[in-house]
Design a protein around this motif. Structure first.
Motif, PDB file in Angstrom:
ATOM      1  N   ALA A 146       2.435  17.776 -10.598  1.00 53.06           N
ATOM      2  CA  ALA A 146       2.571  19.126 -10.037  1.00 53.06           C
ATOM      3  C   ALA A 146       3.764  19.835 -10.647  1.00 53.06           C
ATOM      4  N   GLU A 147       4.875  19.091 -10.830  1.00 51.94           N
ATOM      5  CA  GLU A 147       6.038  19.711 -11.458  1.00 51.94           C
ATOM      6  C   GLU A 147       5.723  20.098 -12.905  1.00 51.94           C
ATOM      7  N   GLU A 148       4.972  19.177 -13.541  1.00 49.01           N
ATOM      8  CA  GLU A 148       4.613  19.472 -14.922  1.00 49.01           C
ATOM      9  C   GLU A 148       3.735  20.720 -14.972  1.00 49.01           C
ATOM     10  N   ARG A 149       2.807  20.774 -14.031  1.00 50.94           N
ATOM     11  CA  ARG A 149       1.950  21.960 -14.041  1.00 50.94           C
ATOM     12  C   ARG A 149       2.763  23.187 -13.665  1.00 50.94           C
ATOM     13  N   SER A 150       3.729  22.956 -12.727  1.00 48.24           N
ATOM     14  CA  SER A 150       4.559  24.105 -12.351  1.00 48.24           C
ATOM     15  C   SER A 150       5.352  24.616 -13.554  1.00 48.24           C
ATOM     16  N   ARG A 151       5.887  23.655 -14.328  1.00 48.59           N
ATOM     17  CA  ARG A 151       6.632  24.081 -15.523  1.00 48.59           C
ATOM     18  C   ARG A 151       5.683  24.757 -16.498  1.00 48.59           C
ATOM     19  N   GLU A 152       4.503  24.182 -16.644  1.00 47.60           N
ATOM     20  CA  GLU A 152       3.553  24.803 -17.553  1.00 47.60           C
ATOM     21  C   GLU A 152       3.149  26.191 -17.056  1.00 47.60           C
ATOM     22  N   ASP A 153       2.955  26.229 -15.724  1.00 47.54           N
ATOM     23  CA  ASP A 153       2.590  27.539 -15.163  1.00 47.54           C
ATOM     24  C   ASP A 153       3.734  28.525 -15.299  1.00 47.54           C
TER      25      ASP A 153
ATOM     26  N   GLU B  25       0.829  -1.209   0.000  1.00 40.85           N
ATOM     27  CA  GLU B  25       0.000   0.000   0.000  1.00 40.85           C
ATOM     28  C   GLU B  25       0.866   1.262   0.000  1.00 40.85           C
ATOM     29  N   ALA B  26       1.966   1.172   0.816  1.00 43.67           N
ATOM     30  CA  ALA B  26       2.866   2.333   0.856  1.00 43.67           C
ATOM     31  C   ALA B  26       3.506   2.570  -0.491  1.00 43.67           C
ATOM     32  N   HIS B  27       3.883   1.451  -1.185  1.00 41.90           N
ATOM     33  CA  HIS B  27       4.444   1.614  -2.538  1.00 41.90           C
ATOM     34  C   HIS B  27       3.449   2.257  -3.477  1.00 41.90           C
ATOM     35  N   VAL B  28       2.179   1.778  -3.370  1.00 40.95           N
ATOM     36  CA  VAL B  28       1.148   2.340  -4.253  1.00 40.95           C
ATOM     37  C   VAL B  28       0.949   3.825  -3.976  1.00 40.95           C
ATOM     38  N   LYS B  29       0.888   4.138  -2.655  1.00 43.37           N
ATOM     39  CA  LYS B  29       0.696   5.542  -2.304  1.00 43.37           C
ATOM     40  C   LYS B  29       1.899   6.379  -2.728  1.00 43.37           C
ATOM     41  N   ASN B  30       3.092   5.806  -2.564  1.00 46.28           N
ATOM     42  CA  ASN B  30       4.286   6.540  -3.004  1.00 46.28           C
ATOM     43  C   ASN B  30       4.262   6.786  -4.504  1.00 46.28           C
ATOM     44  N   GLU B  31       3.800   5.719  -5.233  1.00 39.53           N
ATOM     45  CA  GLU B  31       3.705   5.896  -6.689  1.00 39.53           C
ATOM     46  C   GLU B  31       2.673   6.949  -7.046  1.00 39.53           C
ATOM     47  N   GLU B  32       1.562   6.922  -6.268  1.00 45.60           N
ATOM     48  CA  GLU B  32       0.528   7.939  -6.535  1.00 45.60           C
ATOM     49  C   GLU B  32       1.067   9.335  -6.240  1.00 45.60           C
ATOM     50  N   ARG B  33       1.782   9.445  -5.068  1.00 48.04           N
ATOM     51  CA  ARG B  33       2.339  10.748  -4.729  1.00 48.04           C
ATOM     52  C   ARG B  33       3.389  11.184  -5.771  1.00 48.04           C
ATOM     53  N   GLU B  34       4.178  10.150  -6.188  1.00 46.40           N
ATOM     54  CA  GLU B  34       5.195  10.483  -7.200  1.00 46.40           C
ATOM     55  C   GLU B  34       4.519  10.985  -8.481  1.00 46.40           C
ATOM     56  N   GLU B  35       3.418  10.337  -8.796  1.00 47.75           N
ATOM     57  CA  GLU B  35       2.679  10.774  -9.983  1.00 47.75           C
ATOM     58  C   GLU B  35       2.126  12.172  -9.781  1.00 47.75           C
ATOM     59  N   LEU B  36       1.585  12.408  -8.581  1.00 42.76           N
ATOM     60  CA  LEU B  36       1.071  13.739  -8.283  1.00 42.76           C
ATOM     61  C   LEU B  36       2.192  14.777  -8.321  1.00 42.76           C
ATOM     62  N   ARG B  37       3.370  14.326  -7.778  1.00 39.64           N
ATOM     63  CA  ARG B  37       4.492  15.265  -7.762  1.00 39.64           C
ATOM     64  C   ARG B  37       4.912  15.590  -9.185  1.00 39.64           C
ATOM     65  N   ARG B  38       4.968  14.508 -10.010  1.00 45.09           N
ATOM     66  CA  ARG B  38       5.355  14.779 -11.402  1.00 45.09           C
ATOM     67  C   ARG B  38       4.329  15.684 -12.087  1.00 45.09           C
TER      68      ARG B  38
ATOM     69  N   GLU C  47       2.858  22.293  -3.105  1.00 46.85           N
ATOM     70  CA  GLU C  47       4.114  21.547  -2.925  1.00 46.85           C
ATOM     71  C   GLU C  47       4.324  21.184  -1.457  1.00 46.85           C
ATOM     72  N   GLU C  48       4.001  22.149  -0.550  1.00 50.19           N
ATOM     73  CA  GLU C  48       4.149  21.856   0.880  1.00 50.19           C
ATOM     74  C   GLU C  48       3.185  20.761   1.324  1.00 50.19           C
ATOM     75  N   ASP C  49       1.968  20.802   0.772  1.00 55.99           N
ATOM     76  CA  ASP C  49       0.990  19.761   1.097  1.00 55.99           C
ATOM     77  C   ASP C  49       1.475  18.381   0.668  1.00 55.99           C
ATOM     78  N   LEU C  50       2.047  18.329  -0.534  1.00 54.05           N
ATOM     79  CA  LEU C  50       2.549  17.047  -1.044  1.00 54.05           C
ATOM     80  C   LEU C  50       3.677  16.520  -0.169  1.00 54.05           C
ATOM     81  N   LYS C  51       4.599  17.415   0.229  1.00 56.75           N
ATOM     82  CA  LYS C  51       5.689  16.991   1.102  1.00 56.75           C
ATOM     83  C   LYS C  51       5.180  16.486   2.449  1.00 56.75           C
ATOM     84  N   GLY C  52       4.209  17.213   3.004  1.00 54.72           N
ATOM     85  CA  GLY C  52       3.648  16.804   4.294  1.00 54.72           C
ATOM     86  C   GLY C  52       2.969  15.459   4.234  1.00 54.72           C
TER      87      GLY C  52
END
Length: 391
Positions: free
Chosen positions: A336-343, A321-334, A379-384
């Motif tokens: 978010a980074e993609e949106r950040s770059r787009e933004d 479950e932790a791996h899945v959540k990490n993958e989900e967070r990693e996906e969200l992070r990516r 970004e802070e929310d994702l880190k937390g």
């Protein structure tokens, strides 16, 4: 005197020793500790506490008492018989002494016969022997008998008994004359009657021999009594011997003693068998308890293994479950980074486009700051969230 033990005695002793060894083992008695002791306590012998030993001792004492009582009774009979035999010996010695006294009397008579010169076949000697035979016949009428001729001669010697009052008066007159020392005068008829009643006068030799004979009769009477006593004592001994042959006290006592020992052996074997059975039951119960404890331990071990498996599976599930959540967070992070770059690109475009008018630049910049602020919060929310999941 012997007490023969039953053939099972050795078995009883061996089993009893083994039983005592097991009892000591159960009681926790250390053999080495017993050997190291210098003082032996009676309590250690376990005499009072061991029913098997007590039963054997009781049987032995009872058997010994049976034989001892029979032996004592037999010895008492022996003592009684010996006492009778001792009395017989004394009587026989006294009997022999009496016979010796009688023989001495015969020797004195023979000496008197020779002294007075009386021939052995004379009428004087025959009359003396007839008078002695008369005394024997009076003492032993069933053994000594007188012939008619002897009886007639005795009447001549002793005289006849007074038959009439005249005979009595005549005898009285003679006695009075003798007492007064008067020489009486008798008619021929009176002399004949007195001679008939007085008999033939005894000679000096005959008188002395008859005195010795009376002396001998005393010892003969004593021997008559002794003979009766000897006969009675011999009869008692014969009766005792017959009773012994009839009852067999010693052999009966031996059989009773053997029966007691055999019964005790059987009882002891039964006690040992019961003890062995109890011991086997105890061992079976102990083995059963040990098996139950072992089964419970194995069940507890299996339960722990199952719990460990469940814990491992749960841990693996949590890791997955932790791996899945990490993958989900990693996906969200990516994303978010993609949106950040787009933004960022969008901001650059906005800034470029906003440089054309100075008045709208401040508004554009304000929008950019708001957007950057929102992006910063995201970004802070994702880190937390990542930190919370990892913790």
């Amino acid at each position: 005197m012997q007490i023969r033990a039953n053939a099972n005695e050795n078995l009883v002793i061996g089993v009893s020793s083994a039983a005592r060894a097991r009892a000591q083992e159960r009681a926790g008695i250390d053999g080495k500790e017993q050997q190291n002791r210098k003082t032996i306590f009676m309590g250690d012998l376990n005499l009072k506490k061991d029913p098997i030993t007590q039963r054997k001792l009781y049987a032995q004492q009872k058997a010994l008492k049976i034989i001892g009582d029979a032996w004592e009774g037999d010895r008492k009979i022996d003592r009684d018989v010996q006492e009778i035999r001792d009395k017989l010996t004394m009587l026989q010695e006294e009997y022999a002494e009496n016979l010796d006294a009688i023989a001495q009397g015969d020797a004195r008579k023979e000496a008197l016969r020779q002294q007075y010169g009386v021939a052995a076949d004379s009428q004087e000697q025959k009359d003396l022997e007839l008078l002695e035979k008369k005394e024997d016949a009076m003492r032993h009428p069933d053994e000594v008998f007188l012939t008619e001729e002897e009886r007639a001669r005795l009447r001549e010697i002793n005289g006849r008994m007074p038959e009439t009052e005249e005979d009595l008066e005549l005898l009285q007159r003679k006695a009075e004359a003798e007492e007064q020392g008067i020489e009486a005068v008798w008619t021929e008829e009176e002399e004949a009657r007195l001679k008939e009643m007085e008999g033939i006068p005894l000679t000096e030799y005959q008188k002395r021999c008859l005195e010795i004979d009376q002396y001998q009769k005393i010892y003969e009477k004593r021997n008559d009594v002794i003979e009766d006593q000897i006969s009675a004592y011999n009869g008692s001994i014969r009766a005792i011997k017959l009773e012994r042959l009839k009852f067999h006290e010693m052999s009966d006592a031996q059989k009773k003693a053997e029966g007691v020992m055999e019964a005790a052996s059987k009882e002891v074997i039964g006690m040992l068998t019961e003890e062995a059975k109890d011991h086997m039951d105890e061992e079976m119960e102990e083995k059963k308890e040990e098996a139950q404890e072992k089964a419970e331990e194995e069940a507890a071990q299996e339960e722990k293994v199952e719990e460990r498996k469940e814990d491992k599976l749960e841990l693996e599930n949590r890791i997955d479950e932790a791996h899945v959540k990490n993958e989900e967070r990693e996906e969200l992070r990516r994303e978010a980074e993609e949106r950040s770059r787009e933004d960022a690109v969008l901001l650059d475009d906005i800034l470029e486009n906003g440089r054309g008018s100075a008045g709208s630049l401040s508004n554009v910049q304000l929008d950019v700051k708001n957007m950057l602020h929102k992006m910063k919060l995201l970004e802070e929310d994702l880190k937390g969230s990542i930190i919370d999941e990892e913790s």
